[in-house]
Motif scaffolding. Structure first.
Motif, PDB file in Angstrom:
ATOM      1  N   ASN A 187      25.145 -40.460 -48.084  1.00 22.46           N
ATOM      2  CA  ASN A 187      25.835 -41.340 -47.143  1.00 22.46           C
ATOM      3  C   ASN A 187      25.301 -42.746 -47.405  1.00 22.46           C
ATOM      4  O   ASN A 187      24.225 -43.103 -46.945  1.00 22.46           O
ATOM      5  CB  ASN A 187      25.551 -40.878 -45.710  1.00 22.46           C
ATOM      6  N   ASP A 243      27.795 -40.056 -39.672  1.00 23.00           N
ATOM      7  CA  ASP A 243      28.587 -39.837 -40.883  1.00 23.00           C
ATOM      8  C   ASP A 243      28.003 -38.737 -41.753  1.00 23.00           C
ATOM      9  O   ASP A 243      28.731 -37.997 -42.419  1.00 23.00           O
ATOM     10  CB  ASP A 243      28.681 -41.138 -41.690  1.00 23.00           C
ATOM     11  N   GLU A 247      29.123 -34.777 -44.726  1.00 25.04           N
ATOM     12  CA  GLU A 247      28.665 -34.427 -46.065  1.00 25.04           C
ATOM     13  C   GLU A 247      27.699 -33.246 -46.044  1.00 25.04           C
ATOM     14  O   GLU A 247      27.729 -32.391 -46.935  1.00 25.04           O
ATOM     15  CB  GLU A 247      28.008 -35.643 -46.724  1.00 25.04           C
ATOM     16  N   GLN A 305      20.343 -41.048 -47.728  1.00 22.50           N
ATOM     17  CA  GLN A 305      21.004 -42.039 -46.864  1.00 22.50           C
ATOM     18  C   GLN A 305      20.421 -43.427 -47.077  1.00 22.50           C
ATOM     19  O   GLN A 305      19.206 -43.620 -47.067  1.00 22.50           O
ATOM     20  CB  GLN A 305      20.803 -41.631 -45.403  1.00 22.50           C
ATOM     21  N   ASN A 318      30.483 -41.698 -49.614  1.00 15.84           N
ATOM     22  CA  ASN A 318      30.149 -40.424 -48.998  1.00 15.84           C
ATOM     23  C   ASN A 318      30.623 -39.298 -49.905  1.00 15.84           C
ATOM     24  O   ASN A 318      31.823 -39.162 -50.150  1.00 15.84           O
ATOM     25  CB  ASN A 318      30.810 -40.270 -47.628  1.00 15.84           C
TER      26      ASN A 318
END
Length: 435
Positions: A187, A243, A247, A305, A318
């Motif tokens: 992400n 978010d 994933e 991330q 992503n």
């Protein structure tokens, strides 16, 4: 899954349904006929809530009867989008109406589990946005509530209903890259600083006490209210739960693991944003699944991330890469799939427009009418979102605690175990019993 019988949620006592209800009550079973419209209440009217309102307005099988938000401006905007009959600030108004079949929960994270469990106990089916829970234990309570009440609970990881993603996962399951041993999710995006704030009075038209709900009460502060609540421990789960939930779910799905992990490790922190955010802006986490303990049974899921960067792997903000014994696959909800053999030679590629919410909501309604489990059943959601919670805990503590997937707790680490749940506001009607 560990027994949690003492962790029951308080039902609201008192008023119940009035004779003025607009809709005929459903049978006690909650079954909706194949040709009947499903009566829906939308709880939470921010960005995601309004998105659901727009989608629901285009679905002939749905009738939005209520919209709910403690911010009256947002609530009235959602009412206009749906043509709903009622705009309310308190979700109990929806739960008390026996004519409502289902609710969409698009609140801040700290309300996801309380609203879902209370809705199940009130006989409503639930579509709950990701992450399904604010913390690990709440996810367990949600699974238990869905099973105890026999309600359909769909988690808002819409890739589970996307034919493009479904086709790619089928290829993995059929062995296109051999045995999938490692999945890496990422992400990478540039978010904004939330700055530093100080307490002040809530805006006019905001029932702030309702917004805080069962979380510990803190004074209103602009940079922990709309949208920015995501970066605060009391209300959000950071971007690993935000978010990253999409994933991580896709990675776990393609990896083929259906349990909790046994090893959790994470490193990260605030490397970029000098502001009030409490969660890491930079994070790498890894989870090991031992399987049967043999070499071929082990699996690993990695999450990366950086929410301050636009330099993303393979040009995708992503995505997930699956590494198998005979090749690798790149897969993204942005509509991109690429397959390579074990010498990194291209085998196949495919693209499509990014996924939408329509198919996932339709699957939710189909499950209500058929009695089948939805594509992203709450137990599936819990097993994926649990990784966000466990990774956040490891990063917060700065160590790699061992986890017992059978007992659903950390091994010999009570500090980590305390972070599997949270503190609640004493006496609030949505606080779980026994805490």
């Amino acid at each position: 899954m560990a027994s949690i019988t003492r962790r029951q949620f308080i039902r609201r006592g008192g008023t119940g349904i009035t004779a003025a209800s607009l809709y005929m009550a459903r049978p006690a079973s909650g079954i909706v006929g194949a040709n009947e419209r499903i009566v829906v209440g939308v709880i939470g009217c921010g960005g995601m809530g309004k998105g659901h309102c727009r989608t629901l307005a285009d679905l002939p099988e749905a009738k939005v009867a209520y919209v709910c938000d403690p911010d009256s401006t947002r609530c009235n905007e959602a009412k206009l989008l749906t043509g709903s009959d009622r705009a309310v600030g308190d979700l109990r108004r929806i739960l008390d109406d026996k004519g409502v079949d289902a609710v969409v929960v698009a609140t801040p994270d700290h309300w996801h589990a309380p609203a879902t469990v209370l809705a199940c106990e009130a006989g409503k089916h639930v579509y709950v946005e990701k992450p399904c829970s604010h913390n690990f234990r709440e996810g367990q309570w949600m699974v238990r509530a869905a099973r105890r009440t026999n309600r359909v609970v769909q988690h808002g990881t819409q890739s589970r209903s996307d034919e493009f993603i479904l086709g790619a996962i089928r290829k993995l399951q059929e062995g296109v890259i051999g045995d999938v041993l490692v999945a890496k999710a990422w992400n990478i995006q540039r978010r904004k600083s939330i700055g530093r704030g100080t307490p002040e009075d809530p805006p006019a038209g905001v029932e702030y006490d309702l917004w805080v709900g069962p979380a510990p009460y803190v004074p209103f502060q602009v940079n922990r209210f709309h949208y920015n609540w995501r970066w605060w421990y009391h209300f959000g789960t950071g971007d690993m739960g935000n978010d990253g939930a999409h994933e991580i779910d896709m990675a776990r799905w393609g990896l083929g693991v259906r349990t909790l992990p046994s090893t959790v490790s994470a490193a990260g922190g605030k490397y970029f944003f000098d502001d009030d955010q409490e969660f890491p802006d930079t994070l790498t986490a890894a989870f090991e699944y031992p399987g049967d303990g043999k070499v071929a049974g082990k699996r690993m899921l990695i999450y990366e991330q950086r929410i301050w960067s636009t330099n993303s792997p393979l040009g995708i903000d992503n995505g997930v890469e699956f590494f198998g014994s005979k090749g690798r696959m790149l897969l993204s909800k942005r509509g991109r799939m690429e397959i390579f053999d074990d010498r990194n030679r291209p085998i196949a590629s495919q693209s499509q427009a990014p996924t939408k919410h329509l198919a996932h909501l339709k699957n939710f309604f189909d499950a209500i009418k058929s009695g089948r489990r939805p594509n992203a059943d709450i137990e599936i959601g819990f097993l994926s979102v649990a990784l966000s919670h466990l990774g956040n805990i490891a990063a917060r503590l700065g160590r790699s605690p061992r986890f017992d997937p059978e007992k659903a707790r950390f091994v010999d680490d009570e500090e980590a175990n305390r972070l599997l749940t949270r503190s609640y506001r004493p006496g609030h009607w949505a606080v779980p019993k026994g805490v």
